[in-house]
Design a protein around this motif. Sequence first.
Motif, PDB file in Angstrom:
ATOM      1  N   ALA A  70       0.830  -1.207   0.000  1.00 14.71           N
ATOM      2  CA  ALA A  70       0.000   0.000   0.000  1.00 14.71           C
ATOM      3  C   ALA A  70       0.863   1.255   0.000  1.00 14.71           C
ATOM      4  O   ALA A  70       0.553   2.234  -0.692  1.00 14.71           O
ATOM      5  CB  ALA A  70      -0.935  -0.009   1.203  1.00 14.71           C
ATOM      6  N   LYS A  71       1.970   1.266   0.797  1.00 21.54           N
ATOM      7  CA  LYS A  71       2.863   2.418   0.824  1.00 21.54           C
ATOM      8  C   LYS A  71       3.512   2.635  -0.543  1.00 21.54           C
ATOM      9  O   LYS A  71       3.642   3.763  -1.011  1.00 21.54           O
ATOM     10  CB  LYS A  71       3.955   2.228   1.885  1.00 21.54           C
ATOM     11  N   ILE A  72       3.911   1.556  -1.192  1.00 30.94           N
ATOM     12  CA  ILE A  72       4.533   1.647  -2.528  1.00 30.94           C
ATOM     13  C   ILE A  72       3.524   2.217  -3.527  1.00 30.94           C
ATOM     14  O   ILE A  72       3.868   3.091  -4.321  1.00 30.94           O
ATOM     15  CB  ILE A  72       5.032   0.258  -2.990  1.00 30.94           C
ATOM     16  N   LYS A  73       2.274   1.729  -3.483  1.00 26.47           N
ATOM     17  CA  LYS A  73       1.248   2.242  -4.399  1.00 26.47           C
ATOM     18  C   LYS A  73       0.966   3.714  -4.128  1.00 26.47           C
ATOM     19  O   LYS A  73       0.781   4.501  -5.057  1.00 26.47           O
ATOM     20  CB  LYS A  73      -0.039   1.429  -4.267  1.00 26.47           C
ATOM     21  N   GLY A  74       0.913   4.112  -2.851  1.00 25.83           N
ATOM     22  CA  GLY A  74       0.698   5.519  -2.499  1.00 25.83           C
ATOM     23  C   GLY A  74       1.817   6.402  -3.014  1.00 25.83           C
ATOM     24  O   GLY A  74       1.570   7.501  -3.530  1.00 25.83           O
ATOM     25  N   MET A  75       3.049   5.938  -2.883  1.00 27.58           N
ATOM     26  CA  MET A  75       4.189   6.701  -3.387  1.00 27.58           C
ATOM     27  C   MET A  75       4.115   6.821  -4.916  1.00 27.58           C
ATOM     28  O   MET A  75       4.415   7.884  -5.471  1.00 27.58           O
ATOM     29  CB  MET A  75       5.500   6.044  -2.963  1.00 27.58           C
ATOM     30  N   ALA A  76       3.707   5.765  -5.582  1.00 27.31           N
ATOM     31  CA  ALA A  76       3.583   5.802  -7.044  1.00 27.31           C
ATOM     32  C   ALA A  76       2.499   6.787  -7.464  1.00 27.31           C
ATOM     33  O   ALA A  76       2.674   7.546  -8.429  1.00 27.31           O
ATOM     34  CB  ALA A  76       3.281   4.406  -7.585  1.00 27.31           C
ATOM     35  N   ARG A  77       1.348   6.793  -6.729  1.00 25.85           N
ATOM     36  CA  ARG A  77       0.276   7.742  -7.026  1.00 25.85           C
ATOM     37  C   ARG A  77       0.747   9.177  -6.815  1.00 25.85           C
ATOM     38  O   ARG A  77       0.465  10.058  -7.618  1.00 25.85           O
ATOM     39  CB  ARG A  77      -0.932   7.457  -6.131  1.00 25.85           C
ATOM     40  N   GLU A  78       1.473   9.418  -5.712  1.00 25.04           N
ATOM     41  CA  GLU A  78       1.972  10.758  -5.421  1.00 25.04           C
ATOM     42  C   GLU A  78       2.965  11.209  -6.495  1.00 25.04           C
ATOM     43  O   GLU A  78       2.930  12.357  -6.942  1.00 25.04           O
ATOM     44  CB  GLU A  78       2.651  10.758  -4.047  1.00 25.04           C
ATOM     45  N   PHE A  79       3.827  10.309  -6.912  1.00 25.58           N
ATOM     46  CA  PHE A  79       4.783  10.627  -7.970  1.00 25.58           C
ATOM     47  C   PHE A  79       4.049  10.961  -9.274  1.00 25.58           C
ATOM     48  O   PHE A  79       4.392  11.935  -9.952  1.00 25.58           O
ATOM     49  CB  PHE A  79       5.745   9.449  -8.177  1.00 25.58           C
ATOM     50  N   GLN A  80       3.034  10.183  -9.615  1.00 22.14           N
ATOM     51  CA  GLN A  80       2.266  10.423 -10.833  1.00 22.14           C
ATOM     52  C   GLN A  80       1.566  11.778 -10.769  1.00 22.14           C
ATOM     53  O   GLN A  80       1.550  12.527 -11.743  1.00 22.14           O
ATOM     54  CB  GLN A  80       1.237   9.299 -11.040  1.00 22.14           C
ATOM     55  N   ARG A  81       0.987  12.099  -9.595  1.00 23.55           N
ATOM     56  CA  ARG A  81       0.318  13.382  -9.415  1.00 23.55           C
ATOM     57  C   ARG A  81       1.315  14.531  -9.570  1.00 23.55           C
ATOM     58  O   ARG A  81       1.019  15.556 -10.206  1.00 23.55           O
ATOM     59  CB  ARG A  81      -0.340  13.426  -8.034  1.00 23.55           C
ATOM     60  N   ALA A  82       2.498  14.383  -8.988  1.00 22.30           N
ATOM     61  CA  ALA A  82       3.527  15.424  -9.099  1.00 22.30           C
ATOM     62  C   ALA A  82       3.957  15.611 -10.551  1.00 22.30           C
ATOM     63  O   ALA A  82       4.152  16.753 -11.010  1.00 22.30           O
ATOM     64  CB  ALA A  82       4.728  15.067  -8.228  1.00 22.30           C
ATOM     65  N   MET A  83       4.088  14.533 -11.285  1.00 18.27           N
ATOM     66  CA  MET A  83       4.467  14.627 -12.701  1.00 18.27           C
ATOM     67  C   MET A  83       3.362  15.296 -13.515  1.00 18.27           C
ATOM     68  O   MET A  83       3.636  16.099 -14.412  1.00 18.27           O
ATOM     69  CB  MET A  83       4.790  13.245 -13.276  1.00 18.27           C
TER      70      MET A  83
END
Length: 163
Positions: A37-50
């Motif tokens: 879940a933490k990995i998926k959250g980090m991926a979502r945050e990275f995608q949002r930042a991009m």
Amino acid sequence: MFDIGMTELLVIGIVALIVVGPKDLPGMFRTLGRFTAKIKGMAREFQRAMDDAADDAGVKDVAKDLRDATSSKKMGLDRLNDAASKFEKWEPGKSAKSGSAAGSETAKLSEERAESSARILEATGRAASERKAREAQAAAPVKTAGTGADTPLSTTSSDKEQG
């Protein structure tokens, strides 16, 4: 992402059961779930930042402009495709009465022009004089070379034998 089938998951589960033991297995799966879940959250945050960075840079506007520039409707190709399909379906030998809307309009225009031409010729008196001239030419005798005899324009073989 990973190509793990049902048999591979079964083998991993059996190895985990043997290595970790049945008592600690639920805690390990809970920890693994939190980590995932933490990995998926980090991926979502990275995608949002991009996405935000792309919005700030105007990449979406450029992409929209490129899509519009290559749009067949914006370039007028939709009209060209319509015209090409109409041309492919066009049957020039078809009469106007066969149901073609464009053909019926053409036939109406043709009839109107013929009628107006006839009215103009009648009004000027040219039609009557041309008709008389044609009749006179058809009835006038034609001199044949060599004999000097006058013969009508149209003769049949029985007329030649009698004359």
